[in-house]
Structure formats: C-alpha cells, structure tokens
Design a protein around this motif. Structure first.
Motif, PDB file in Angstrom:
ATOM      1  N   GLY A  75      84.290  13.652  30.505  1.00 20.38           N
ATOM      2  CA  GLY A  75      85.573  14.092  30.989  1.00 20.38           C
ATOM      3  C   GLY A  75      86.560  13.322  31.802  1.00 20.38           C
ATOM      4  N   PRO A 106      90.895  16.742  29.716  1.00 18.38           N
ATOM      5  CA  PRO A 106      92.104  17.498  28.468  1.00 18.38           C
ATOM      6  C   PRO A 106      93.016  18.203  28.917  1.00 18.38           C
ATOM      7  CG  PRO A 106      90.333  15.857  27.087  1.00 18.38           C
ATOM      8  CD  PRO A 106      89.603  16.976  28.396  1.00 18.38           C
ATOM      9  N   ASP A 160      97.242  21.425  26.804  1.00 15.53           N
ATOM     10  CA  ASP A 160      97.731  20.812  25.813  1.00 15.53           C
ATOM     11  C   ASP A 160      97.177  19.431  26.602  1.00 15.53           C
ATOM     12  OD1 ASP A 160      98.943  18.831  24.910  1.00 15.53           O
ATOM     13  OD2 ASP A 160     101.350  18.733  25.519  1.00 15.53           O
ATOM     14  N   SER A 161      96.249  18.966  25.062  1.00 15.54           N
ATOM     15  CA  SER A 161      94.787  18.122  25.617  1.00 15.54           C
ATOM     16  C   SER A 161      95.581  16.739  25.815  1.00 15.54           C
ATOM     17  CB  SER A 161      94.476  17.829  23.864  1.00 15.54           C
ATOM     18  OG  SER A 161      95.049  17.049  23.556  1.00 15.54           O
ATOM     19  N   SER A 162      97.140  16.884  25.706  1.00 14.74           N
ATOM     20  CA  SER A 162      97.746  15.459  26.636  1.00 14.74           C
ATOM     21  C   SER A 162      97.847  15.466  27.728  1.00 14.74           C
ATOM     22  CB  SER A 162      98.706  14.951  25.112  1.00 14.74           C
ATOM     23  OG  SER A 162     100.151  15.956  26.079  1.00 14.74           O
ATOM     24  N   THR A 215      97.028  23.444  33.447  1.00 19.58           N
ATOM     25  CA  THR A 215      97.335  21.995  33.223  1.00 19.58           C
ATOM     26  C   THR A 215      98.960  21.149  33.568  1.00 19.58           C
ATOM     27  OG1 THR A 215      96.612  23.019  30.860  1.00 19.58           O
ATOM     28  CG2 THR A 215      98.345  20.942  30.667  1.00 19.58           C
TER      29      THR A 215
END
Length: 458
Positions: A25, A363, A367-369, A406
């Motif tokens: 991470g 992440p 939204d993992s981007s 995020t």
C-alpha cells in the motif's frame, strides 16, 4: 554529541501521473532523476530522537540515497543493530569503508543525555556489506577521566594505519580532538592530541585530499567551523572559516560530496540543516533549499558515506523500503502533513507524535486509479473532506465516505516534479493548505498552486 542540548525547531519525484502502488500500500518510487540514476549511492548512519522522546532510539539506524539528499530509512526506521555492552545504547555512529572493501562501524557509548558520563570505550562492529554486523566489541581509547565522543576514522597512508579521532577533555581542561592509531580496530596506540585550537571543540568530520588539502569541520561555540591542512599530521590543522549556525546553535557536522557539490550537514536538535559549495577552499557556504533534501525521520547526529551500487541494492533487499510515506509542503518545506485532533494540517518538523505524519497511500476507496490516505497510527481512519476541510475519520463503509476519501494524483500545480491531489467527487477542488489547515479548494492563483503542491517521500 553536545554537552549543551539545543532547542527544537525537507523528495522530489519524477513523473507524477500513473504512479503504481506496492502490495503493502506504500507508494512505489523509482529513480528520482536521470543524474541520480548514474551517481554513486550513499548510506547514512544515525540514531533517532524526537521532541517528546516518542521516536528516540539509541540503536544503529541506516538510510540510503541515490543522490545524497533524499534519504530513505531502512528497516521501517527501526535499528539494524543495538549494542549489547557498555551503556546498552549508542550515539554518533560512523561508518568507515576499509582498505579491503569491508566496513567498520563505530559509535559513542552513551544511552541518553548524561553528559557527565565518563566512558573511555566506544562501540565497534565489523561488517562485510552492511547487512550483518559482527565481532561486536568495546574498544578502549584511553584511561583519562573523560568521555570518548563522536568517533570517526580515516586511513593514514603515510603511517600505514587507521586513525581514530574523537572528542575528549585532556590536560588543557577543554574538549579537544584526540587521535589513536590502529591496524585492526581491536588494539590502539596511546591517545594523542590531534587538534586543539585553544578552545572547546567536538565532533570532527574530515574531507581528505581535496586538491591536495585536508579539511576538518567541527563544532565550536555552537557553530560549525572549518580548519585545513596539507597533511594529516597532529597539530597541523589551522582554522580558516567563521562559524555557520541557525539560531540556537548546531552540532554534528558531516562533509559529503554528491554530483560535484560539497555539502555540509549539521544537526540542530534532530533537525538537519545543509549548506553547499563547489569549492571547499573558499570556506564560503550557501544554504541548501529545504525543498531538495529530506532527512530520515527523527534522525540525529549522522554520518554519510558513498557506497557501491551492489551494497545499496543488497541493503535495500535485506532491510526493506518503508511501508509508509510522508508528505512535505512545497512553499513551507519545513512543514509536513499530519493529523491533530482528527484534523489534517501541516506542521513544522520535528514533532510528536511523529507517527501522526506517517501515511499509507492505498488505492482509492472509490476508484482504485486514485489514492486514499490511511493513517499509520490510526489505521481505521482515512483523510476525507467534510465541508471542504480534511478530517481523519473512521471508514464507515459508505459510498459517500469512499468518495470523500479518494483523490487523484497529478503533476504538481506549482512544480510538475512534485504532486497535487484532485478531489474525486469535487473534481474542481484540490488538496491545499490554508492557515496550515488541509482542505479542498478550487485553485487558480500562483499562491493557491503552491499551497496545493507537495512531495511524497519518507
């Protein structure tokens, strides 16, 4: 080492877009610059200290750097070895690359700050490659009723021996720099005075044979002062500079060269200052912009040495990269992100709890981007915006929380080699500091862009 405690009072990334996250991470960071990729890497040895003692540890800590300026702690900034003899702790560690390609590590025998402690011994280890530390021993340097502070060593080719220099009080009644000679760091010659300008001096650091001249920097009257000599003979060094110091004083000078520039590091109560010059002979130094260097977290009275690339690669593989990051302000580079009373802000380094400034960049929850900022010391909590202010809140599993927590990392608005963070659900707003508080705002002015630009390092 200082008998007078000093008052309390820093990287740049390359491409900022599409930065991968490691399996832990923590942010995965590659080469810092094209020049750094070809330069000799470095190792730093230090012990740790923080304002309220929460990060204080008297073991040997190591950090590495590809450019001699941005330092990555190894072993999660925990010690790689701790003394088992003497006072059970060390200060002022020093690494000497020996003539045979191996290393010897030395350090002051003192755990804590009892400056009246009279220790005639220093800690010594042998190391083949800084991955193991063997043959631990206490080396006796003298029998005087005084200390043996901040040992350093160098190869004296004219003698065919190593010289160990250190600070002690001799018959002069003030601290001088003493010397013993050795071939094996097991036995030493009788102590002799190496340097005595007639007043109290400690913490000697040498740069040898620079265009035929040897330079010795030391602490005197809470300043870093330089002397020089055409030889390494005892008594041959003469002072040629006035002192360098921030308000309140400084100690622990380090002379280190990187990419053709000489740097003089100094320690003001675990806050490192750095000056630079292209020519040691002038004695003139210019303060280094704190944006371009980052000391290891809580590092205190350090040593810096160039190392082969293979040693760098091996110690990183052995001890590991940090599983956390710290974020530094672009226009207030003495300040780092931290949480306090569950609010996000930037505060001057160093501070306690120092763990308030450590983050796992994971992440993005929505939204993992993107990226979310998970607190290291309160891992159920993440930075999220609420009424545009950044708070450290417990992840309640809702979509709203995930969106608020995020952000999308982009090239720094004030400097594209740094980073800025755009809100996921308010894409016209970016994380910035205002009155030292972290919040999200629309950004249009130069001041706003600087407020919204940060470095990600360790």
């Amino acid at each position: 080492m200082s008998a007078t405690p000093l008052p309390s009072r820093r990287l740049v990334l390359g491409m900022a877009a599409a930065v991968p996250l490691s399996m832990t991470g923590a942010l995965t960071i590659g080469s810092q610059s094209a020049s750094a990729a070809t330069a000799s890497p470095f190792v730093m040895a230090y012990f740790t200290q923080s304002p309220r003692g929460l990060g204080t540890d008297y073991g040997l800590h190591l950090a590495v750097s590809t450019d001699g300026l941005q330092w990555m702690p190894l072993n999660q900034n925990n010690p790689v070895v701790t003394p088992t003899g003497g006072d059970g702790g060390l200060r002022d560690p020093f690494i000497l690359p020996k003539q045979d390609g191996t290393f010897v590590v030395m350090a002051t025998n003192l755990k804590g700050t009892d400056w009246t402690r009279q220790s005639q011994v220093i800690h010594v280890w042998d190391s083949a490659d800084l991955r193991s530390f063997d043959n631990y021993r206490l080396l006796k340097l003298h029998s005087m009723a005084t200390h043996s502070w901040a040992p350093e060593a160098f190869w004296d080719a004219s003698r065919g021996q190593y010289a160990i220099i250190y600070s002690a009080v001799n018959s002069s009644g003030h601290n001088v720099i003493m010397v013993n000679y050795t071939t094996d760091f097991h036995t030493v010659t009788s102590p002799q005075v190496f340097f005595d300008p007639g007043y109290d001096v400690i913490d000697g650091s040498l740069a040898m044979d620079v265009n035929g001249v040897n330079y010795l920097y030391f602490k005197a009257r809470n300043n870093l002062v330089g002397a020089r000599s055409a030889s390494l003979d005892r008594g041959s060094f003469t002072v040629f500079t006035s002192g360098l110091a921030p308000q309140g004083g400084i100690e622990g000078p380090i002379l280190a060269q990187a990419s053709g520039t000489w740097y003089l590091w100094g320690d003001a109560n675990a806050l490192f200052y750095t000056w630079q010059t292209s020519d040691l002979s002038t004695g003139n130094w210019t303060a280094t912009d704190r944006r371009v260097y980052t000391q290891p977290l809580n590092s205190k009275h350090a040593d810096i040495k160039p190392i082969p690339q293979t040693v760098y690669d091996n110690v990183v593989a052995k001890w590991g990269k940090p599983a956390w990051n710290r974020l530094k302000s672009y226009n207030f580079p003495d300040r780092y992100w931290r949480h306090a009373d569950h609010l996000g802000r930037i505060d001057p380094y160093p501070f306690d709890p120092y763990t308030d400034s450590q983050w796992k960049l994971v992440p993005g929850l929505a939204d993992s981007s993107g990226v979310s900022f998970q607190s290291v010391n309160q891992p159920t909590r993440y930075l999220r915006h609420a009424y545009y202010q950044l708070r450290l809140d417990i992840n309640d599993g809702t979509t709203r929380f995930a969106q608020d927590a995020t952000f999308h990392r982009i090239a720094g608005l004030a400097d594209p080699s740094w980073s800025s963070f755009r809100s996921h659900n308010h894409p016209d707003r970016y994380i910035r500091h205002y009155n030292h508080q972290l919040r999200i705002d629309p950004i249009s002015t130069a001041v706003g862009k600087a407020d919204a630009t940060f470095s990600i390092w360790y």
